[in-house]
Every structure is written in C-alpha cells, then in structure tokens.
Design a protein around this motif. Structure first.
Motif, PDB file in Angstrom:
ATOM      1  N   VAL A 103      10.499  -5.867  -7.725  1.00 11.06           N
ATOM      2  CA  VAL A 103       9.112  -6.648  -7.936  1.00 11.06           C
ATOM      3  C   VAL A 103       8.790  -7.444  -6.870  1.00 11.06           C
ATOM      4  O   VAL A 103       7.579  -7.137  -6.645  1.00 11.06           O
ATOM      5  CB  VAL A 103       9.507  -7.389  -9.190  1.00 11.06           C
ATOM      6  CG1 VAL A 103       8.194  -8.432  -9.537  1.00 11.06           C
ATOM      7  CG2 VAL A 103       9.534  -6.644 -10.724  1.00 11.06           C
ATOM      8  N   ILE A 104       9.437  -8.089  -6.090  1.00  9.54           N
ATOM      9  CA  ILE A 104       9.220  -9.010  -5.043  1.00  9.54           C
ATOM     10  C   ILE A 104       8.940  -8.090  -3.884  1.00  9.54           C
ATOM     11  O   ILE A 104       7.745  -8.248  -3.348  1.00  9.54           O
ATOM     12  CB  ILE A 104      10.398  -9.801  -4.450  1.00  9.54           C
ATOM     13  CG1 ILE A 104      10.931 -10.896  -5.803  1.00  9.54           C
ATOM     14  CG2 ILE A 104      10.042 -10.586  -3.328  1.00  9.54           C
ATOM     15  CD1 ILE A 104       9.670 -11.666  -6.455  1.00  9.54           C
ATOM     16  N   VAL A 109       4.547  -5.752  -0.512  1.00 10.28           N
ATOM     17  CA  VAL A 109       4.007  -4.366  -0.021  1.00 10.28           C
ATOM     18  C   VAL A 109       2.356  -4.350  -0.477  1.00 10.28           C
ATOM     19  O   VAL A 109       1.708  -4.191   0.478  1.00 10.28           O
ATOM     20  CB  VAL A 109       4.433  -3.111  -0.553  1.00 10.28           C
ATOM     21  CG1 VAL A 109       3.558  -1.733  -0.284  1.00 10.28           C
ATOM     22  CG2 VAL A 109       5.806  -2.896  -0.128  1.00 10.28           C
ATOM     23  N   MET A 110       2.162  -4.770  -1.674  1.00 11.69           N
ATOM     24  CA  MET A 110       0.595  -4.932  -2.083  1.00 11.69           C
ATOM     25  C   MET A 110      -0.035  -5.933  -0.984  1.00 11.69           C
ATOM     26  O   MET A 110      -1.189  -5.631  -0.411  1.00 11.69           O
ATOM     27  CB  MET A 110       0.495  -5.421  -3.318  1.00 11.69           C
ATOM     28  CG  MET A 110       1.078  -4.604  -4.175  1.00 11.69           C
ATOM     29  SD  MET A 110       1.108  -4.999  -5.821  1.00 11.69           S
ATOM     30  CE  MET A 110      -0.627  -5.586  -6.144  1.00 11.69           C
ATOM     31  N   VAL A 111       0.430  -6.964  -0.899  1.00  7.03           N
ATOM     32  CA  VAL A 111      -0.253  -7.975   0.010  1.00  7.03           C
ATOM     33  C   VAL A 111      -0.420  -7.448   1.556  1.00  7.03           C
ATOM     34  O   VAL A 111      -1.349  -7.777   2.158  1.00  7.03           O
ATOM     35  CB  VAL A 111       0.597  -9.330   0.034  1.00  7.03           C
ATOM     36  CG1 VAL A 111      -0.035 -10.252   1.060  1.00  7.03           C
ATOM     37  CG2 VAL A 111       0.566  -9.983  -1.454  1.00  7.03           C
ATOM     38  N   SER A 112       0.633  -7.132   2.170  1.00  8.04           N
ATOM     39  CA  SER A 112       0.603  -6.669   3.532  1.00  8.04           C
ATOM     40  C   SER A 112      -0.052  -5.489   3.621  1.00  8.04           C
ATOM     41  O   SER A 112      -0.802  -5.564   4.736  1.00  8.04           O
ATOM     42  CB  SER A 112       2.342  -6.365   4.002  1.00  8.04           C
ATOM     43  OG  SER A 112       2.572  -5.170   2.999  1.00  8.04           O
ATOM     44  N   LEU A 175       5.155 -16.670  -3.889  1.00  5.09           N
ATOM     45  CA  LEU A 175       5.316 -16.920  -2.551  1.00  5.09           C
ATOM     46  C   LEU A 175       4.913 -15.399  -1.866  1.00  5.09           C
ATOM     47  O   LEU A 175       4.270 -15.094  -0.671  1.00  5.09           O
ATOM     48  CB  LEU A 175       6.631 -17.289  -1.881  1.00  5.09           C
ATOM     49  CG  LEU A 175       7.122 -18.549  -2.372  1.00  5.09           C
ATOM     50  CD1 LEU A 175       8.518 -18.760  -2.105  1.00  5.09           C
ATOM     51  CD2 LEU A 175       6.088 -19.388  -1.565  1.00  5.09           C
ATOM     52  N   SER A 176       5.128 -14.216  -2.749  1.00  5.70           N
ATOM     53  CA  SER A 176       5.042 -13.018  -2.020  1.00  5.70           C
ATOM     54  C   SER A 176       3.509 -12.557  -1.931  1.00  5.70           C
ATOM     55  O   SER A 176       3.062 -12.088  -1.242  1.00  5.70           O
ATOM     56  CB  SER A 176       5.704 -11.926  -3.035  1.00  5.70           C
ATOM     57  OG  SER A 176       7.362 -12.253  -2.847  1.00  5.70           O
ATOM     58  N   LEU A 186       5.706 -10.472   9.291  1.00  4.67           N
ATOM     59  CA  LEU A 186       6.148  -9.410   9.850  1.00  4.67           C
ATOM     60  C   LEU A 186       5.701  -8.118   9.247  1.00  4.67           C
ATOM     61  O   LEU A 186       5.304  -7.283  10.018  1.00  4.67           O
ATOM     62  CB  LEU A 186       7.606  -9.124   9.939  1.00  4.67           C
ATOM     63  CG  LEU A 186       8.386  -7.962  10.491  1.00  4.67           C
ATOM     64  CD1 LEU A 186       7.686  -7.688  11.899  1.00  4.67           C
ATOM     65  CD2 LEU A 186       9.631  -7.760  10.431  1.00  4.67           C
ATOM     66  N   TYR A 187       5.581  -8.045   7.630  1.00  2.33           N
ATOM     67  CA  TYR A 187       4.829  -6.761   7.008  1.00  2.33           C
ATOM     68  C   TYR A 187       3.715  -6.753   7.382  1.00  2.33           C
ATOM     69  O   TYR A 187       2.938  -5.588   7.584  1.00  2.33           O
ATOM     70  CB  TYR A 187       5.528  -6.947   5.636  1.00  2.33           C
ATOM     71  CG  TYR A 187       6.698  -7.224   5.255  1.00  2.33           C
ATOM     72  CD1 TYR A 187       7.692  -6.687   6.144  1.00  2.33           C
ATOM     73  CD2 TYR A 187       7.052  -8.118   4.366  1.00  2.33           C
ATOM     74  CE1 TYR A 187       9.152  -6.947   5.781  1.00  2.33           C
ATOM     75  CE2 TYR A 187       8.433  -8.336   3.877  1.00  2.33           C
ATOM     76  CZ  TYR A 187       9.273  -7.763   4.895  1.00  2.33           C
ATOM     77  OH  TYR A 187      10.698  -7.962   4.183  1.00  2.33           O
ATOM     78  N   VAL A 188       2.563  -7.760   7.470  1.00  2.00           N
ATOM     79  CA  VAL A 188       1.361  -7.968   7.872  1.00  2.00           C
ATOM     80  C   VAL A 188       0.975  -7.259   9.012  1.00  2.00           C
ATOM     81  O   VAL A 188       0.275  -6.551   9.388  1.00  2.00           O
ATOM     82  CB  VAL A 188       0.746  -9.295   7.397  1.00  2.00           C
ATOM     83  CG1 VAL A 188      -0.935  -9.243   7.862  1.00  2.00           C
ATOM     84  CG2 VAL A 188       0.767  -9.659   6.131  1.00  2.00           C
TER      85      VAL A 188
END
Length: 313
Positions: A103-104, A109-112, A175-176, A186-188
């Motif tokens: 889930v986290i 992934v969605m936010v980045s 937070l995610s 880093l993901y962004v």
C-alpha cells in the motif's frame, strides 16, 4: 582427383588455422574466460551473505562453534527454521508486511508519477525552489524528525477535530501522499528525469488531436513509464519492508516481519549467545526471501526502468 582432395584439405586446414588459431581469436577466448571468472567472483561476493545465512540456518550450536565446520553442517537440523517460523508467526506477519509495504509503495508511485510530470513539463512560480527543497529532504536523517512526527500524528488536527492516528496506517499514507516518506524525493527525481527525456512531440500531437493535459498524461505519457513505475515500486516496497525507524514509533502494534525479527534476535538471558547467532541468520533469511521473490518476478521491468530513470550513465 588425389591432388584436388589434397588441395581441398589444405584449404580447409588453412581456414581452420586462420579462424581458430589466430591471435584475435585466442585473445577473444582469453577475454571471455577472464570475464567469466570476474563475473563469477563478483556474483559469489554478492551472494555470499545469503549463502552463509542458508547454511547457518541448518547448523546446531556445536557446528557453529566448531572451527572445522565451514560450509557444510556436520549435523543438519530443521529446529532453527521451525523455531523462527513459529516465533515470527510467519504466515500472518508475512501477509501483514506484504499488504503494508505494498500500500505504501503504491501511494509513493502515484505521488512521484504526478509530481515528476509537473516538475518536468509545467512552469509555475517557485518551481525550482520547491524542487530544491524536495531534494533537501534526501539529506535530512529520519531521526531528526521523529519527535515532530510523533506529536503531529498523536494530536493530528483537522479543523476543530483532533485525532490520534498512531497505531494506524494513516501516518504512512499521509507521508507517502505528500512525498515525505522514505526516499520520496528520489522517486520524484527519477520520474522527472524520465519525463524530461520523453519527446515532447508525442504530447504535442495529442494536444493537436484535441486531448487535454490529463488525457495526454494518462493515455500517452503514463503507459510509456510503466517500467520506471515498477522500478520505483520495487524501491519503495523494499525500503518500507526493511524500515525500522518510523514503523516502531508510529505503528508499534502492527505485526510485521521487521519488527518481530528485532524481538526474536534481541539478547535474552535464557538463550545461548551462539544459538542466538544461528537464530539471527535464520530470521534474516525469512525476512529477505520474499524480497528476492518479488525482485525475480519483476526483474525485466526493473532493468528497463533503471535505464530510463536518469540516475545512471
């Protein structure tokens, strides 16, 4: 006829010598042998800790303290595996860990994906400043914000309502979704680098056909970024799986493998230190095995995603 056969044999012999006994061929064979030896050596170095854990999980205490026993236990047993299996309550804790980390990872992934596209393609006031601040979050140690996070979620306020979010998954989801969880910056950055390398002509062609920004993003841009999204999912899933800073503080009652493993390998007066070492290796093997399975299942997408991420080369 004999002369023709002799000439044919000589020609074949010359061709064989030219092809297989030439300096170039011998050099290429030597290089392949050296390269194979180097790769096998590096592979053994990487896999050695896992090999040691697998072997130690079948050892008795006598085998562990016996200096003559190196790689093969003299008296292999399954008692260590059974002990750790029941001590971790493995089926339940494994399911909890998979759901929790999954889930986290999906939220990150969605936010980045959205944030990276915004930083790569749109112009807005303070864009560079906000992106710079986002990168600074990578330099901040998690221990520095533990107390503020604890107080924030213990007395989480929504208007006139105050809620205690501790011992729930909501702190991690919040937070995610705000890009503040582990390695969110880093993901962004990875998604931003991918979008910047994507040809703008694809989006411009969609705009000419009448597609808006959201339709272009979902139907043109997003499908091309699936390998990188899988890579980010693997990174986020792995880091959340092994995270031992936020989880004990914000979600102390959840039954996940990482937290239970710390309880199993903690010093105990009733357990012999040598046996505790065996238990530690076995518990580590139980913890990393699901990660290996997930990586092997998604390896193809992981390699493609790394190539497109902009963090190599």
């Amino acid at each position: 006829m004999d002369n023709n056969r002799t000439q044919t044999k000589n020609i074949r012999l010359i061709r064989f010598k030219t092809k297989y006994i030439s300096v170039r061929f011998l050099g290429s064979v030597c290089w392949k042998i050296i390269r194979t030896i180097i790769l096998l050596g590096l592979g053994f170095i990487i896999l050695y800790p896992i090999i040691v854990k697998v072997i130690a999980s079948f050892m008795t205490v006598d085998d562990l303290i016996d200096s003559s026993v190196k790689y093969f236990p003299r008296h292999p047993v399954l008692d260590n595996i059974k002990y750790v299996y029941y001590k971790l309550d493995y089926p339940r804790s494994l399911l909890n860990s998979i759901v929790f980390s999954g889930v986290i990872a999906i939220a990150q992934v969605m936010v980045s994906t959205f944030a990276g596209y915004g930083f790569a393609r749109f112009k807005f006031f303070g864009k560079n400043l906000i992106f710079g601040l986002l990168m600074l979050t990578l330099l901040m140690p998690p221990q520095a914000i533990l107390v503020p996070l604890f107080l924030t979620f213990k007395y989480f306020t929504i208007g006139p309502i105050q809620i205690n979010l501790l011992n729930t998954i909501w702190p991690f989801i919040i937070l995610s979704l705000t890009g503040l969880n582990l390695k969110g910056g880093l993901y962004v950055f990875m998604m931003r680098q991918y979008y910047r390398g994507l040809p703008k002509e694809l989006e411009e062609a969609a705009y000419i056909d009448g597609a808006g920004a959201f339709k272009t993003f979902f139907y043109i841009v997003l499908p091309n970024g699936i390998p990188l999204m899988v890579t980010i999912f693997l990174f986020a899933f792995t880091w959340q799986w092994s995270e031992a800073i936020y989880t004990p503080l914000l979600l102390p009652n959840i039954q996940v493998l990482t937290r239970l493993m710390l309880n199993v390998i903690s010093p105990n007066r009733d357990i012999d230190p040598a046996y505790l070492s065996v238990i530690k290796n076995t518990a580590g093997l139980f913890t990393i095995f699901p990660i290996i399975v997930v990586y092997l299942a998604l390896q193809r997408y992981f390699i493609k995603g790394i190539e497109r991420s902009g963090i190599v080369g």
